[in-house]
Every structure is written in structure tokens, then in C-alpha cells.
Design a protein around this motif. Structure first.
Motif, PDB file in Angstrom:
ATOM      1  N   PRO A  74       0.681  -1.311   0.149  1.00 58.26           N
ATOM      2  CA  PRO A  74      -0.128  -0.129  -0.009  1.00 58.26           C
ATOM      3  C   PRO A  74       0.721   1.389  -0.169  1.00 58.26           C
ATOM      4  N   PHE A  75       0.280   2.245  -0.456  1.00 54.92           N
ATOM      5  CA  PHE A  75       1.060   3.499  -0.716  1.00 54.92           C
ATOM      6  C   PHE A  75       1.505   4.129   0.791  1.00 54.92           C
ATOM      7  N   ASP A  76       0.559   4.077   1.575  1.00 55.79           N
ATOM      8  CA  ASP A  76       0.985   4.673   2.930  1.00 55.79           C
ATOM      9  C   ASP A  76       2.169   3.706   3.501  1.00 55.79           C
ATOM     10  N   ALA A  77       1.969   2.400   3.498  1.00 54.93           N
ATOM     11  CA  ALA A  77       2.812   1.479   4.125  1.00 54.93           C
ATOM     12  C   ALA A  77       4.442   1.764   3.533  1.00 54.93           C
ATOM     13  N   CYS A  78       4.311   2.099   1.957  1.00 55.12           N
ATOM     14  CA  CYS A  78       5.588   2.325   1.327  1.00 55.12           C
ATOM     15  C   CYS A  78       6.280   3.442   1.899  1.00 55.12           C
ATOM     16  N   ILE A  79       5.597   4.753   1.938  1.00 54.75           N
ATOM     17  CA  ILE A  79       5.743   6.111   2.553  1.00 54.75           C
ATOM     18  C   ILE A  79       6.614   5.736   4.297  1.00 54.75           C
ATOM     19  N   THR A  80       5.828   4.795   4.892  1.00 50.81           N
ATOM     20  CA  THR A  80       6.208   4.505   6.163  1.00 50.81           C
ATOM     21  C   THR A  80       7.589   3.885   6.015  1.00 50.81           C
ATOM     22  N   PHE A 149       0.489  10.293  -9.068  1.00 49.87           N
ATOM     23  CA  PHE A 149       1.148   9.214  -9.830  1.00 49.87           C
ATOM     24  C   PHE A 149       0.194   8.626 -10.495  1.00 49.87           C
ATOM     25  N   CYS A 150       0.452   8.650 -12.142  1.00 52.10           N
ATOM     26  CA  CYS A 150      -0.599   8.096 -12.966  1.00 52.10           C
ATOM     27  C   CYS A 150       0.143   7.361 -14.193  1.00 52.10           C
ATOM     28  N   ARG A 151       1.397   6.768 -13.998  1.00 48.76           N
ATOM     29  CA  ARG A 151       2.058   6.173 -14.771  1.00 48.76           C
ATOM     30  C   ARG A 151       2.406   4.652 -14.270  1.00 48.76           C
ATOM     31  N   SER A 152       3.457   4.019 -14.351  1.00 48.21           N
ATOM     32  CA  SER A 152       3.631   2.675 -13.757  1.00 48.21           C
ATOM     33  C   SER A 152       3.818   2.810 -12.468  1.00 48.21           C
ATOM     34  N   ASN A 153       3.370   1.655 -11.585  1.00 56.85           N
ATOM     35  CA  ASN A 153       3.273   1.714 -10.359  1.00 56.85           C
ATOM     36  C   ASN A 153       4.421   0.540  -9.866  1.00 56.85           C
ATOM     37  N   VAL A 154       5.512   0.139 -10.672  1.00 62.07           N
ATOM     38  CA  VAL A 154       6.311  -0.749 -10.475  1.00 62.07           C
ATOM     39  C   VAL A 154       7.611  -0.517  -9.927  1.00 62.07           C
ATOM     40  N   LEU A 155       7.980  -0.593  -8.849  1.00 59.89           N
ATOM     41  CA  LEU A 155       9.070  -0.059  -8.149  1.00 59.89           C
ATOM     42  C   LEU A 155      10.605  -1.007  -8.552  1.00 59.89           C
ATOM     43  N   SER A 156      11.476  -0.687  -8.365  1.00 62.38           N
ATOM     44  CA  SER A 156      12.920  -1.230  -8.993  1.00 62.38           C
ATOM     45  C   SER A 156      13.501  -2.236  -7.966  1.00 62.38           C
ATOM     46  N   HIS A 157      13.045  -1.900  -6.627  1.00 66.68           N
ATOM     47  CA  HIS A 157      13.676  -2.885  -5.495  1.00 66.68           C
ATOM     48  C   HIS A 157      12.556  -3.314  -4.617  1.00 66.68           C
ATOM     49  N   SER A 158      13.006  -4.409  -3.679  1.00 64.34           N
ATOM     50  CA  SER A 158      12.256  -4.853  -2.911  1.00 64.34           C
ATOM     51  C   SER A 158      11.627  -4.181  -1.840  1.00 64.34           C
ATOM     52  N   TYR A 159      11.928  -2.598  -1.689  1.00 63.35           N
ATOM     53  CA  TYR A 159      11.625  -1.871  -0.539  1.00 63.35           C
ATOM     54  C   TYR A 159      11.336  -0.391  -1.295  1.00 63.35           C
ATOM     55  N   CYS A 160      10.737   0.324  -0.386  1.00 63.24           N
ATOM     56  CA  CYS A 160      10.608   1.555  -0.800  1.00 63.24           C
ATOM     57  C   CYS A 160      11.793   2.614  -0.727  1.00 63.24           C
ATOM     58  N   LEU A 161      12.391   3.402  -1.483  1.00 71.87           N
ATOM     59  CA  LEU A 161      13.271   4.238  -1.341  1.00 71.87           C
ATOM     60  C   LEU A 161      12.665   5.512  -2.165  1.00 71.87           C
ATOM     61  N   GLN A 163      14.196   7.826  -3.887  1.00 69.06           N
ATOM     62  CA  GLN A 163      14.597   8.161  -5.270  1.00 69.06           C
ATOM     63  C   GLN A 163      13.768   7.193  -6.211  1.00 69.06           C
ATOM     64  N   ASP A 164      13.398   6.127  -5.850  1.00 63.57           N
ATOM     65  CA  ASP A 164      12.779   4.933  -6.556  1.00 63.57           C
ATOM     66  C   ASP A 164      11.278   5.205  -6.731  1.00 63.57           C
ATOM     67  N   ALA A 165      10.796   5.909  -5.556  1.00 59.72           N
ATOM     68  CA  ALA A 165       9.191   6.179  -5.810  1.00 59.72           C
ATOM     69  C   ALA A 165       8.969   7.339  -6.648  1.00 59.72           C
ATOM     70  N   MET A 166      10.014   8.574  -6.420  1.00 58.60           N
ATOM     71  CA  MET A 166       9.813   9.711  -7.185  1.00 58.60           C
ATOM     72  C   MET A 166      10.090   9.512  -8.729  1.00 58.60           C
ATOM     73  N   ARG A 167      10.709   8.266  -9.082  1.00 62.90           N
ATOM     74  CA  ARG A 167      10.655   8.059 -10.471  1.00 62.90           C
ATOM     75  C   ARG A 167       9.594   7.871 -11.139  1.00 62.90           C
ATOM     76  N   LEU A 168       8.540   7.419 -10.305  1.00 64.60           N
ATOM     77  CA  LEU A 168       7.004   7.010 -10.703  1.00 64.60           C
ATOM     78  C   LEU A 168       6.119   8.083 -11.127  1.00 64.60           C
ATOM     79  N   ALA A 169       6.790   9.355 -10.556  1.00 60.87           N
ATOM     80  CA  ALA A 169       5.736  10.454 -10.637  1.00 60.87           C
ATOM     81  C   ALA A 169       5.352  11.062 -11.948  1.00 60.87           C
TER      82      ALA A 169
END
Length: 295
Positions: A74-80, A149-161, A163-169
Motif C-alpha cells: 500500500p502507498f502509505d505503508a511504502c511511505i512509512t 502518480f499516473c504511470r507505472s506503479n512498479v518499483l525497482s527494489h524490494s523495498y521503498c526508497l 528516489q525509486d518512488a519519485m521516478r514513478l511520478a
């Protein structure tokens, strides 16, 4: 990469187990042995706690992906998770700076070492390191949450960073990029310079010692800390270089390096301090010998 998950699940599980056992052993030994209630070992304890906390920050998403084949978060869990990963990363960097200061005081003024680094001073250093991390990382979740966020929702890593989440904006991320770069320069970059400067002063002091045996003894007390610094900064530089110049490499390489970056230091730090610090090594051996004799 669902086809790669089965062969990564058990090695990752093994690394997490080693992290908990290794750092738990270090913490238990320092708590039990009164002779280890010294400034250096208090800082080692803080480092072990930070390593465990950093590993636990990535554990939920790692387990869900590689053990339960549930790759969504979930997005909030990712941010946490993002907040805790970046926060404990800054804490670890601060702890390494504190340990460099500890080694400098121990070698520069050994007679006043215990009176300078009192329990109160160590507590204040610990609080300052934690407060700095919270203050610099606190804006990050809000900077990410304001982005659409309106493009891909696929992160590069197995956890949330960040710079990784920012790339999807799908909006401008200049503010996020600038803030992220500022954090890196004024925390990790500045800390690395302070550590380097500390060791220049330490080497200057050591070279002034007349006895060769005493010089080697003084340098040997710094060896564990130097290894911990390398274990923290070398994977960090490696991940940065692969992100910058390794876009043509297999996704498996990116995933492995990202996991190594966060899992290698917590696994190897307790091993380094157990092998290179005679007092900790001796105490661990005594504990295992007693259990063996009881059995």
C-alpha cells in the motif's frame, strides 16, 4: 521478477537470521559483561541496534515478495517504510561518526577518555544522532505524497526508497531531487569527510608515539571501526554507480546490489566486531564454553 523469487528467498531469510543472531549476541554480551561497559562498546551497541532496526524496516516487503509471492505494498505503508529506511541509514552514518570521535579521544587523550565520554555525553550524542536523522528525513514522506502518480506503479527494489518512488511520478520532481541531493551531501557526504579528517588526526597522533608496538596497538583498536565504515560506504557507492552507469545490466544485478546495500552491513558488522575485538570475542567464547559444559 517472479521467476527469480524462489532462489532468492532462502538466502535472504538466512541473512536476516544472521543479522538478528549476530547483533543480538553482541548486545547480550555487552549487557552481561561489566568489563565491556565502556564508551567504545556503548557505541558498538548503538550500531548493533541501528543495524537490526534497518533490517527490520525492509523485512515486511522482502518477506511478502520472496516468501509469500505478494509483490504489492500500500502507498502509505511504502511511505512509512521509506521514512524508516532513510532514517536509520542517516542514523548509522551518524553513529559511525560518533565512533570515529570515540577512537580519536581514546588515542589522543587516553587518560581522560572515560571522563570525557561519560554516560551523559554518550546519551546526548545518541539523542543528537537520532534527532538529526528524524529532522532531515521527516519532510521526505510529504514530498512524495504531494506528487501525482499516473504511470507505472512498479518499483525497482524490494523495498521503498525516495528516489525509486519519485521516478514513478508524472509531475516535476525537481524539489524532491534537490532535497534528496542536499540530504546526501550534508549527512552522508559530510559524515564521510568528518570520519576521514578524524583518521588523519588519529594517524598524526599515532605516528608521534615512540614505541612501534604501541603504535600498532593503537591502530588495531581502530580496525573494527574502519571495517564498519567500509561496509557502510562501499555498498552505497556500488549501488549509486550501478544506478548511474549500469542501466544496461540485468535487473537481477540491480536487485542483488540493492539487497546487498541494506543487508550486508548488518550481517557483517557483528562478525567484524566479534573477530577483531578481543574482549567481545573472548566473552562470546566463554558463553559458548559454559553452555557446552552444562550440556
Amino acid at each position: 521478477m517472479p521467476d527469480k523469487n524462489p532462489w532468492m528467498a532462502f538466502p535472504l531469510g538466512f541473512l536476516y537470521t544472521l543479522t538478528l543472531l549476530g547483533n543480538g549476541t553482541i548486545l547480550a554480551v555487552i549487557k552481561i559483561d561489566q568489563s565491556l561497559h565502556e564508551p567504545m562498546y556503548y557505541f558498538v551497541s548503538i550500531l548493533a541496534l541501528t543495524d537490526v532496526s534497518l533490517s527490520m524496516s525492509t523485512l515486511p516487503s522482502m518477506l511478502s515478495i520472496f516468501w509469500f509471492n505478494a509483490p504489492e505494498i500500500p502507498f502509505d505503508a511504502c511511505i512509512t517504510q521509506m521514512f524508516f529506511i532513510h532514517g536509520f541509514g542517516v542514523v548509522e552514518s551518524g553513529v559511525l561518526v560518533s565512533m570515529a570521535f570515540d577512537r580519536f579521544v581514546a588515542i589522543q587523550d587516553p587518560l581522560r577518555y572515560a571522563s570525557i565520554l561519560t554516560h551523559g555525553i554518550i546519551s546526548k550524542i545518541g539523542i543528537a544522532v537520532l534527532t538529526r536523522a528524524v529532522c532531515v528525513v521527516f519532510p521526505v514522506p510529504f514530498l512524495i505524497k504531494r506528487l501525482p502518480f499516473c504511470r507505472s506503479n512498479v518499483l525497482s527494489h524490494s523495498y521503498c526508497l525516495h528516489q525509486d518512488a519519485m521516478r514513478l511520478a508524472c509531475a516535476s520532481t525537481h524539489i524532491n531531487s534537490l532535497y534528496g541531493l542536499t540530504i546526501v551531501i550534508f549527512t552522508l557526504g559530510l559524515d564521510a569527510l568528518i570520519i576521514l579528517f578524524s583518521y588523519v588526526l588519529i594517524l598524526k597522533t599515532v605516528l608521534g608515539i615512540a614505541s612501534r608496538a604501541e603504535r600498532l596497538k593503537a591502530l588495531n583498536t581502530c580496525l573494527s571501526h574502519v571495517c564498519a565504515v567500509l561496509l557502510f560506504y562501499v555498498p552505497l557507492i556500488g549501488v549509486t554507480m550501478i544506478h548511474r552507469f549500469g542501466k544496461h545490466l540485468s535487473p537481477v544485478v540491480h536487485t542483488l546490489m540493492a539487497n546487498i546495500y541494506l543487508l550486508l552491513p548488518p550481517v557483517l558488522n557483528p562478525i567484524v566486531y566479534s573477530v577483531k575485538t578481543n574482549q567481545i570475542q573472548r566473552r562470546i567464547i566463554q558463553v559458548f564454553q559454559r553452555r557446552k559444559n552444562r550440556a
